[in-house]
Design a protein around this motif. Structure first.
Motif, mmCIF file in Angstrom:
data_model
loop_
_atom_site.group_PDB
_atom_site.id
_atom_site.type_symbol
_atom_site.label_atom_id
_atom_site.label_comp_id
_atom_site.label_asym_id
_atom_site.label_seq_id
_atom_site.Cartn_x
_atom_site.Cartn_y
_atom_site.Cartn_z
ATOM 1 N N THR A 107 9.830 -36.679 53.490
ATOM 2 C CA THR A 107 10.785 -35.770 54.136
ATOM 3 C C THR A 107 11.395 -34.847 53.090
ATOM 4 O O THR A 107 12.264 -35.264 52.303
ATOM 5 C CB THR A 107 11.907 -36.558 54.844
ATOM 6 O OG1 THR A 107 11.338 -37.551 55.686
ATOM 7 C CG2 THR A 107 12.780 -35.620 55.670
ATOM 8 N N ASN A 109 13.855 -32.097 51.525
ATOM 9 C CA ASN A 109 15.248 -31.747 51.815
ATOM 10 C C ASN A 109 15.331 -30.271 52.175
ATOM 11 O O ASN A 109 15.651 -29.415 51.361
ATOM 12 C CB ASN A 109 16.127 -32.078 50.602
ATOM 13 C CG ASN A 109 17.604 -31.923 50.915
ATOM 14 O OD1 ASN A 109 17.993 -31.776 52.074
ATOM 15 N ND2 ASN A 109 18.433 -31.920 49.881
ATOM 16 N N ASN A 113 14.445 -30.785 57.974
ATOM 17 C CA ASN A 113 14.199 -32.192 57.639
ATOM 18 C C ASN A 113 12.957 -32.755 58.336
ATOM 19 O O ASN A 113 12.953 -33.894 58.808
ATOM 20 C CB ASN A 113 15.413 -33.068 57.990
ATOM 21 C CG ASN A 113 16.528 -32.912 56.976
ATOM 22 O OD1 ASN A 113 16.269 -32.700 55.792
ATOM 23 N ND2 ASN A 113 17.768 -32.999 57.441
ATOM 24 N N PHE A 149 11.476 -41.630 39.571
ATOM 25 C CA PHE A 149 11.773 -40.828 40.756
ATOM 26 C C PHE A 149 11.559 -39.321 40.529
ATOM 27 O O PHE A 149 12.268 -38.483 41.071
ATOM 28 C CB PHE A 149 13.194 -41.100 41.262
ATOM 29 C CG PHE A 149 13.393 -42.529 41.663
ATOM 30 C CD1 PHE A 149 12.675 -43.075 42.709
ATOM 31 C CD2 PHE A 149 14.280 -43.341 40.956
ATOM 32 C CE1 PHE A 149 12.847 -44.412 43.071
ATOM 33 C CE2 PHE A 149 14.447 -44.678 41.311
ATOM 34 C CZ PHE A 149 13.723 -45.214 42.366
ATOM 35 N N GLN A 171 14.896 -31.893 46.278
ATOM 36 C CA GLN A 171 14.840 -33.317 46.598
ATOM 37 C C GLN A 171 13.844 -33.600 47.731
ATOM 38 O O GLN A 171 13.690 -32.797 48.652
ATOM 39 C CB GLN A 171 16.219 -33.826 47.012
ATOM 40 C CG GLN A 171 17.276 -33.716 45.925
ATOM 41 C CD GLN A 171 16.965 -34.636 44.755
ATOM 42 O OE1 GLN A 171 16.791 -35.847 44.929
ATOM 43 N NE2 GLN A 171 16.891 -34.066 43.551
ATOM 44 N N LYS A 173 12.549 -37.116 50.147
ATOM 45 C CA LYS A 173 12.745 -38.526 50.503
ATOM 46 C C LYS A 173 11.393 -39.179 50.795
ATOM 47 O O LYS A 173 10.585 -38.628 51.537
ATOM 48 C CB LYS A 173 13.659 -38.650 51.719
ATOM 49 C CG LYS A 173 15.096 -38.221 51.465
ATOM 50 C CD LYS A 173 15.937 -38.352 52.729
ATOM 51 C CE LYS A 173 17.365 -37.889 52.461
ATOM 52 N NZ LYS A 173 18.210 -37.969 53.697
ATOM 53 N N LYS A 175 9.677 -42.649 52.264
ATOM 54 C CA LYS A 175 9.983 -43.848 53.065
ATOM 55 C C LYS A 175 8.955 -44.927 52.789
ATOM 56 O O LYS A 175 7.764 -44.751 53.031
ATOM 57 C CB LYS A 175 9.960 -43.492 54.553
ATOM 58 C CG LYS A 175 10.221 -44.656 55.492
ATOM 59 C CD LYS A 175 11.676 -45.043 55.495
ATOM 60 C CE LYS A 175 11.992 -46.003 56.646
ATOM 61 N NZ LYS A 175 11.342 -47.306 56.533
ATOM 62 N N THR A 179 14.280 -46.094 51.735
ATOM 63 C CA THR A 179 14.127 -44.652 51.526
ATOM 64 C C THR A 179 14.586 -44.312 50.116
ATOM 65 O O THR A 179 15.691 -44.676 49.699
ATOM 66 C CB THR A 179 14.949 -43.861 52.552
ATOM 67 O OG1 THR A 179 14.488 -44.185 53.865
ATOM 68 C CG2 THR A 179 14.781 -42.365 52.336
ATOM 69 N N TYR A 180 13.724 -43.600 49.364
ATOM 70 C CA TYR A 180 14.030 -43.259 47.972
ATOM 71 C C TYR A 180 14.060 -41.742 47.819
ATOM 72 O O TYR A 180 13.241 -41.026 48.402
ATOM 73 C CB TYR A 180 12.984 -43.858 47.028
ATOM 74 C CG TYR A 180 12.891 -45.366 47.096
ATOM 75 C CD1 TYR A 180 13.729 -46.163 46.313
ATOM 76 C CD2 TYR A 180 11.987 -45.985 47.949
ATOM 77 C CE1 TYR A 180 13.645 -47.548 46.364
ATOM 78 C CE2 TYR A 180 11.900 -47.373 48.012
ATOM 79 C CZ TYR A 180 12.731 -48.155 47.225
ATOM 80 O OH TYR A 180 12.658 -49.523 47.281
ATOM 81 N N ASN A 181 14.968 -41.282 46.987
ATOM 82 C CA ASN A 181 15.094 -39.852 46.719
ATOM 83 C C ASN A 181 14.352 -39.500 45.428
ATOM 84 O O ASN A 181 14.605 -40.090 44.370
ATOM 85 C CB ASN A 181 16.566 -39.455 46.581
ATOM 86 C CG ASN A 181 17.282 -39.493 47.915
ATOM 87 O OD1 ASN A 181 16.789 -38.975 48.905
ATOM 88 N ND2 ASN A 181 18.457 -40.116 47.943
ATOM 89 N N THR A 183 12.907 -36.243 42.818
ATOM 90 C CA THR A 183 13.153 -34.862 42.407
ATOM 91 C C THR A 183 11.831 -34.212 42.029
ATOM 92 O O THR A 183 11.061 -34.755 41.230
ATOM 93 C CB THR A 183 14.106 -34.817 41.196
ATOM 94 O OG1 THR A 183 15.339 -35.455 41.538
ATOM 95 C CG2 THR A 183 14.378 -33.366 40.783
#
Length: 798
Positions: A107, A109, A113, A149, A171, A173, A175, A179-181, A183
């Motif tokens: 997903t 940012n 979304n 990340f 950013q 996401k 899943k 859920t991890y963000n 960069t």
């Protein structure tokens, strides 16, 4: 002088329009087919060669013997790369690559979304862009995958997520278990289509240790099998064996009882191990087909050119009397051939460009346009052109330049060059190739038809397979119950694996025995065997007990391979460190491609309640839905999808019919055999064009004889037989020569299948019949024209 040569060459091509047209069409089609085949084969066999240090890069693979089977470990533990780099000075650099085998929800940012499902998702070490020659468009090669990340996107994916905007710093996401963000730290150019490493989204390897689902993959410090493809860049290519021995030594330090050996496979050989057997076999067959088609086209040209030699006898004589030597004449005729081949080559390239997309669509592969400017492919094309010019020109140049000038004025060039005999040989060769290809095509089609209709020992029709992800963890049982309520659904069952999509492998041994065996494993629920209509060989004595803990179901092959007693129920065999009691035995069924024989198989069976809770709730699984044969599929699928989206709004709905999954195992063979059929038709067209040209020439040469015979009362059929006899003998001879060759080649191809047909006798009869009918039609086309011509026109003037 050269300019004069070109003028004469062009005049001769234009003067004999029919002859030139036949040659041009045949040669252009033959060259186009060769170009397309060479494009495909060159692309497949030049995988990964675009890397600057490709010759020094190797993949390390573990191997160990388990009775008659050799098990290959292409994925190793996380510590293997660092251990080898630290312990062997021959290793300049090492690289790990982790490939996700399921779709990942991503997903970006952005304002909407929107959730994307990515199938080409991977994790890589920070040195990806220094180890390989992949091009980074944005970001620093040394830093983009350095930190946890961080994520790198391909150019296409970047535009899909963020349009033309620079995505670096934005950013995303991901899943998984949570859920991890991430960069975005870089954008890479889309990987070449002939790269064995293919990814659209790559995360840093350091991220895996911070994610619950992948953290266990990096825990072990043992030198053993694992989850990571490991690549090594050596200081010198001749040190591969030394590094492999180091790997073996490090493995023994981790486990003294290990029997594994290791080998370093060159980057160029990785793709050959990855692609399916059927497709790889065609990489060896297609170059032969291309060569045969090219020979067909070139022999057509040579036959028709030497057939016209007599018509140029006086030209040759005048040139020799005027002082031309044999070399200058040879150059003249070679130049004519060269011009003609070059024109055909350009037309062939144009044809290949026009049909390229359709050809690649049939193959179901992608070849980027940049590949056509690849040095190796350009060299291949140039080699093809040089060969075609050399082969097509050498014999006509020798024949036409070697004549005696006195005999040339008497039109005796034909008799003294022996070109008539050569044309007979070439005609026989052409139809030998055509018949050979027809028989091979019939055998291929019959084998594929046999595979599709073979009883594999389980029901494949009326079953839908739906992948179920862990995102449904809290609603698995409820979701399955709702599916069962759909009126068209007769039964549901669950398995950890999709049928024909993979299976687990365990090492097992009999009770009181230390000898190990490999057994394929399916984790299923209690309805699996009944839903798929697998037959019992030895049914469990109590039907309710086979789903109990520590009990298994095996197939017949397990009995024979493990040397169990004829009724093994109650016998215990080990899986890992635990023993399981055999509760029943099913009849052997094919759970893999028919290219491989049935192997030992075991079912770990759970009750429906446990399967919904402990399999569907905790792991990615497959839900099988057996539906009524009278059901309207569109309506049923809509109901299933609506039910699915009510319980899982994050993972896109997907499905596959089981019979489609089985057919997909042979898609490569089907696509490639279809292309093979096209080449067969092409070969027949080229051979027929050659025959048409020769019979046209023969009728022109015998035009006065035909006129006299008609005046004396010969019928059209008698004249047709007169013109056809010599050619039909050659076609029959071609059938006799081609039949044993075709049998040998077809038998070798069939040996790749564990389940195969016997070569049908009627394939030879059909191939021979097609060749004869085609010859008769071709001969009749021109023969009838000559036979019905007014004899006065041919006899009234010299």
């Amino acid at each position: 002088m050269i300019r004069n040569y070109f003028k004469i060459a062009w005049r001769n091509l234009w003067r004999n329009k029919l002859n030139s047209f036949i040659n041009l069409v045949g040669l252009s089609l033959g060259l186009a087919a060769c170009i397309l085949i060479m494009m495909y084969v060159s692309h497949e066999k030049n995988y990964d060669q675009f890397h600057e240090d490709a010759h020094r890069i190797f993949s390390i693979v573990g191997k160990f013997k388990m009775r008659d089977d050799e098990i290959r470990m292409t994925r190793l533990s996380a510590s293997v790369s660092s251990q080898l780099k630290e312990n062997d000075p021959n290793v300049e650099d090492a690289f790990r690559y982790y490939e996700y085998h399921q779709s990942i929800n991503v997903t970006p940012n952005t304002a909407n979304n929107k959730v994307f499902s990515e199938n080409r998702f991977a994790a890589a070490d920070a040195n990806l862009f220094s180890f390989f020659s992949f091009e980074l468009l944005k970001g620093s090669a040394s830093d983009v995958l350095k930190d946890p990340f961080s994520i790198v996107l391909s150019q296409d994916v970047s535009e899909k997520y963020f349009g033309k905007a620079n995505p670096v710093g934005k950013q995303i996401k991901i899943k998984q278990d949570s859920t991890y963000n991430f960069t975005v730290t870089g954008v890479m150019k889309d990987f070449p289509t002939n790269s064995s490493i293919k990814a659209d989204v790559i995360i840093s390897m350091s991220s895996l240790s911070l994610m619950k689902e992948t953290r266990p993959l990096l825990v072990s410090d043992r030198f053993q099998g694992g989850s990571f493809a490991t690549y090594l860049k050596l200081n010198a290519i001749n040190k591969a064996t030394t590094v492999a021995n180091t790997a073996k030594r490090l493995d023994r330090l981790s486990n003294k009882e290990s029997t594994s050996s290791y080998t370093l496979e060159s980057l160029a050989s990785i793709h050959a191990h990855k692609i399916d057997t059927g497709r790889f076999n065609y990489l060896n067959i297609f170059p032969l087909v291309a060569f045969l088609i090219l020979i067909l086209a070139l022999t057509n040209y040579i036959s028709l050119t030497t057939a016209r030699a007599g018509t140029r006898a006086k030209e040759v004589g005048i040139r020799k009397i005027s002082g031309a030597n044999r070399n200058s004449l040879a150059v003249q005729f070679y130049l004519e051939s060269g011009i003609f081949v070059c024109i055909s080559f350009l037309i062939g390239i144009l044809i290949s460009i026009i049909v390229k997309d359709h050809f690649l669509e049939l193959l179901n592969i992608e070849i980027s346009n940049t590949f056509f400017f690849n040095g190796s492919f350009i060299v291949t094309l140039i080699s093809l052109l040089v060969f075609a010019v050399f082969f097509s020109g050498i014999y006509p140049a020798i024949v036409l330049s070697s004549s005696n000038p006195i005999k040339s004025f008497k039109n005796k060039l034909e008799k003294n060059t022996g070109s008539a005999t050569v044309r007979k040989v070439f005609t026989t060769l052409q139809f030998t190739i055509a018949v050979l290809l027809i028989i091979s095509g019939i055998v291929m089609g019959t084998q594929l038809d046999f595979i599709h209709n073979k009883d594999t020992g389980l029901q494949r029709s009326n079953i839908i397979m739906i992948p179920v992800e862990t995102s449904i963890i809290n609603n698995a049982a409820a979701f399955r119950n709702e599916i069962k309520k759909i009126s068209e659904v007769e039964q549901t069952t669950v398995s950890m694996n999709k049928m024909y999509g993979g299976y687990g492998v365990y090492f097992t041994s009999k009770e009181n025995s230390s000898e190990n065996y490999t057994v394929s494993v399916f984790n299923v629920d209690e309805h699996f065997i009944k839903t798929l209509a697998v037959s019992w060989y030895l049914e469990p004595e109590e039907r309710t007990t086979f789903s109990e803990d520590k009990k298994i179901i095996i197939n017949q092959k397990t009995i024979s391979d493990l040397g169990l007693k004829s009724d093994p129920r109650g016998t215990k065999i080990s899986f890992g460190n635990q023993f399981y009691e055999i509760a029943g035995v099913v009849k052997d069924f094919n759970y893999t491609s028919l290219e491989t024989p049935i192997k030992p198989l075991a079912f770990f069976v759970s009750s429906e309640i446990d399967a919904s809770k402990n399999m569907m709730g905790l792991f990615s699984t497959c839900l099988y839905i057996k539906y009524n044969s009278k059901a309207k599929l569109s309506t049923l699928l809509t109901k299933i999808e609506n039910t699915y989206t009510n319980f899982d709004k994050t993972t896109p709905f997907s499905y596959q019919f089981m019979d489609d999954a089985f057919d997909a195992l042979y898609k490569a063979e089907e696509r490639l055999s279809f292309i093979f059929y096209i080449f067969i038709v092409l070969a027949l067209v080229i051979a027929s064009l050659g025959l048409l040209g020769l019979v046209t020439f023969a009728s022109e040469q015998r035009i006065k004889e035909i006129g006299i015979r008609k005046v004396l009362g010969a019928s059209v059929s008698e004249i047709l037989v007169l013109l056809s006899n010599d050619f039909m003998v050659l076609v029959l001879l071609a059938i006799v020569i081609a039949s044993p060759l075709a049998w040998y080649l077809a038998d070798n191809w069939l040996n790749y299948f564990a389940y195969r047909i016997n070569i049908p006798w009627w394939s030879f009869a059909i191939a021979g019949g097609v060749a004869i009918v085609l010859s008769i039609v071709t001969l009749s086309f021109q023969g009838i024209k000559a036979a019905i011509a007014n004899p006065i026109d041919s006899l009234k003037t010299e």
